[in-house]
Scaffold this motif. Sequence first.
Motif, mmCIF file in Angstrom:
data_model
loop_
_atom_site.group_PDB
_atom_site.id
_atom_site.type_symbol
_atom_site.label_atom_id
_atom_site.label_comp_id
_atom_site.label_asym_id
_atom_site.label_seq_id
_atom_site.Cartn_x
_atom_site.Cartn_y
_atom_site.Cartn_z
ATOM 1 N N THR A 126 0.792 -1.060 -0.045
ATOM 2 C CA THR A 126 0.031 0.162 0.099
ATOM 3 C C THR A 126 0.769 1.266 0.139
ATOM 4 O OG1 THR A 126 -1.687 -1.229 1.406
ATOM 5 C CG2 THR A 126 -1.755 1.258 1.020
ATOM 6 N N PHE A 127 0.667 2.103 -0.859
ATOM 7 C CA PHE A 127 1.286 3.265 -0.999
ATOM 8 C C PHE A 127 0.346 4.558 -1.006
ATOM 9 C CE2 PHE A 127 3.030 6.820 -3.735
ATOM 10 C CZ PHE A 127 4.172 7.115 -2.834
ATOM 11 N N THR A 128 0.471 5.414 0.078
ATOM 12 C CA THR A 128 -0.459 6.582 0.027
ATOM 13 C C THR A 128 0.685 7.804 -0.386
ATOM 14 O OG1 THR A 128 -1.788 5.533 1.679
ATOM 15 C CG2 THR A 128 -1.872 8.177 1.390
ATOM 16 N N ALA A 129 0.155 8.475 -1.354
ATOM 17 C CA ALA A 129 1.317 9.645 -1.850
ATOM 18 C C ALA A 129 1.037 10.949 -0.844
ATOM 19 C CB ALA A 129 0.373 10.301 -3.174
ATOM 20 N N SER A 130 2.170 11.385 -0.613
ATOM 21 C CA SER A 130 2.459 12.436 0.324
ATOM 22 C C SER A 130 3.829 13.002 -0.020
ATOM 23 C CB SER A 130 2.446 11.957 1.882
ATOM 24 O OG SER A 130 3.754 11.320 1.961
ATOM 25 N N GLU A 131 3.885 14.404 0.609
ATOM 26 C CA GLU A 131 4.876 15.061 0.474
ATOM 27 C C GLU A 131 6.143 14.506 1.143
ATOM 28 O OE1 GLU A 131 6.398 19.890 1.315
ATOM 29 O OE2 GLU A 131 4.739 18.963 2.363
ATOM 30 N N GLU A 132 6.041 13.623 1.883
ATOM 31 C CA GLU A 132 7.046 12.949 2.804
ATOM 32 C C GLU A 132 7.575 11.818 1.729
ATOM 33 O OE1 GLU A 132 4.106 13.328 4.501
ATOM 34 O OE2 GLU A 132 4.871 15.250 5.457
ATOM 35 N N ASN A 133 7.082 11.095 0.977
ATOM 36 C CA ASN A 133 7.532 10.161 0.007
ATOM 37 C C ASN A 133 7.878 10.584 -1.266
ATOM 38 O OD1 ASN A 133 4.809 10.006 -1.133
ATOM 39 N ND2 ASN A 133 4.248 8.507 0.465
ATOM 40 N N ASP A 134 7.834 11.986 -1.250
ATOM 41 C CA ASP A 134 8.340 12.517 -2.718
ATOM 42 C C ASP A 134 7.052 12.301 -3.721
ATOM 43 O OD1 ASP A 134 10.608 13.945 -1.512
ATOM 44 O OD2 ASP A 134 11.605 12.004 -2.005
ATOM 45 N N ALA A 135 5.996 12.204 -3.370
ATOM 46 C CA ALA A 135 4.948 11.911 -4.483
ATOM 47 C C ALA A 135 4.600 13.207 -5.087
ATOM 48 C CB ALA A 135 3.601 11.409 -3.981
ATOM 49 N N PRO A 136 4.199 13.355 -6.320
ATOM 50 C CA PRO A 136 3.558 14.614 -6.940
ATOM 51 C C PRO A 136 2.585 15.194 -5.930
ATOM 52 C CG PRO A 136 3.718 12.823 -8.716
ATOM 53 C CD PRO A 136 3.930 12.151 -7.221
ATOM 54 N N ALA A 137 2.666 16.500 -5.816
ATOM 55 C CA ALA A 137 1.711 17.243 -5.023
ATOM 56 C C ALA A 137 0.229 16.806 -5.620
ATOM 57 C CB ALA A 137 1.897 18.562 -4.936
ATOM 58 N N SER A 138 -0.061 16.756 -6.747
ATOM 59 C CA SER A 138 -1.353 16.402 -7.202
ATOM 60 C C SER A 138 -1.952 15.199 -6.645
ATOM 61 C CB SER A 138 -1.420 16.443 -8.605
ATOM 62 O OG SER A 138 -0.534 15.249 -9.050
ATOM 63 N N ALA A 139 -1.038 14.236 -6.117
ATOM 64 C CA ALA A 139 -1.605 12.753 -5.689
ATOM 65 C C ALA A 139 -1.689 12.680 -4.383
ATOM 66 C CB ALA A 139 -0.441 11.695 -6.229
ATOM 67 N N TRP A 140 -1.414 13.840 -3.596
ATOM 68 C CA TRP A 140 -1.311 13.574 -2.273
ATOM 69 C C TRP A 140 -2.559 13.072 -1.411
ATOM 70 C CZ3 TRP A 140 1.791 18.659 -0.636
ATOM 71 C CH2 TRP A 140 3.202 18.478 -1.066
ATOM 72 N N GLY A 141 -2.547 12.244 -0.883
ATOM 73 C CA GLY A 141 -3.660 11.673 -0.030
ATOM 74 C C GLY A 141 -4.392 10.505 -0.817
ATOM 75 N N ASP A 142 -3.990 10.162 -2.161
ATOM 76 C CA ASP A 142 -4.417 9.179 -2.912
ATOM 77 C C ASP A 142 -3.622 8.018 -2.301
ATOM 78 O OD1 ASP A 142 -6.138 10.995 -4.198
ATOM 79 O OD2 ASP A 142 -4.918 11.051 -5.984
ATOM 80 N N THR A 143 -4.404 6.815 -2.392
ATOM 81 C CA THR A 143 -3.609 5.491 -2.050
ATOM 82 C C THR A 143 -3.789 4.431 -3.285
ATOM 83 O OG1 THR A 143 -4.451 5.891 0.341
ATOM 84 C CG2 THR A 143 -3.902 3.669 -0.550
ATOM 85 N N PHE A 144 -2.656 3.717 -3.497
ATOM 86 C CA PHE A 144 -2.448 2.936 -4.353
ATOM 87 C C PHE A 144 -2.015 1.680 -3.799
ATOM 88 C CE2 PHE A 144 -1.344 7.146 -5.688
ATOM 89 C CZ PHE A 144 -1.979 7.425 -6.937
ATOM 90 N N PHE A 145 -2.705 0.424 -4.384
ATOM 91 C CA PHE A 145 -2.470 -0.815 -4.049
ATOM 92 C C PHE A 145 -1.790 -1.733 -5.267
ATOM 93 C CE2 PHE A 145 -6.369 0.741 -2.136
ATOM 94 C CZ PHE A 145 -6.147 0.793 -0.741
ATOM 95 N N PHE A 146 -0.711 -2.310 -4.881
ATOM 96 C CA PHE A 146 -0.005 -3.207 -5.732
ATOM 97 C C PHE A 146 0.235 -4.567 -5.173
ATOM 98 C CE2 PHE A 146 1.555 1.439 -5.524
ATOM 99 C CZ PHE A 146 1.580 1.859 -6.647
ATOM 100 N N TYR A 147 0.324 -5.245 -6.107
ATOM 101 C CA TYR A 147 0.257 -6.930 -5.779
ATOM 102 C C TYR A 147 2.109 -7.069 -5.906
ATOM 103 C CZ TYR A 147 0.607 -11.714 -5.110
ATOM 104 O OH TYR A 147 0.705 -13.068 -4.456
#
Length: 162
Positions: free
Chosen positions: A18-39
Amino acid sequence: MDEAAIIDYVGGLPGVVTFTASEENDAPASAWGDTFFFYDPEGKLAENQRLPFATVVIHDYAGWDTESRLDRDGIFRVNLAVGRSSFEGLLGHSPKEHAAHHDEFDYAATDVLLPHPTYASQGWVSILNPAERTSAQLRELLENAHGLAARRYARRRITASK
């Protein structure tokens, strides 16, 4: 189901990263707060090789993905890669044919299974604020999307080992 319950549920499936985009993990600001699920059961795939099988999105992407009107208070969207045949079974037309059906859907409707407003042609569906009508269906769809992602992962591993 609220966002936290969905994130906990999907994050608890085997092999899920599970990856939730945030400033802390250097995700693009437009995605902050969005959560992505990978297998990724081994946790070894490079980030550029990971494709999510589901996401929880909390805001619109200006100029690109706005039809769900996620700018409304408390609105979020769960997106799922269900594949071509499941998409057709659920919505009555193939992902390839979706452009001809696009205007038949209200992409801002809540608690309704919908084609994804941007990725329907790739076999993605979505539900805004799943509740009484769609919660059970969402769990089943999440498990199916997880299974599909696991099968894709296994196929890639077999191909890579040849």
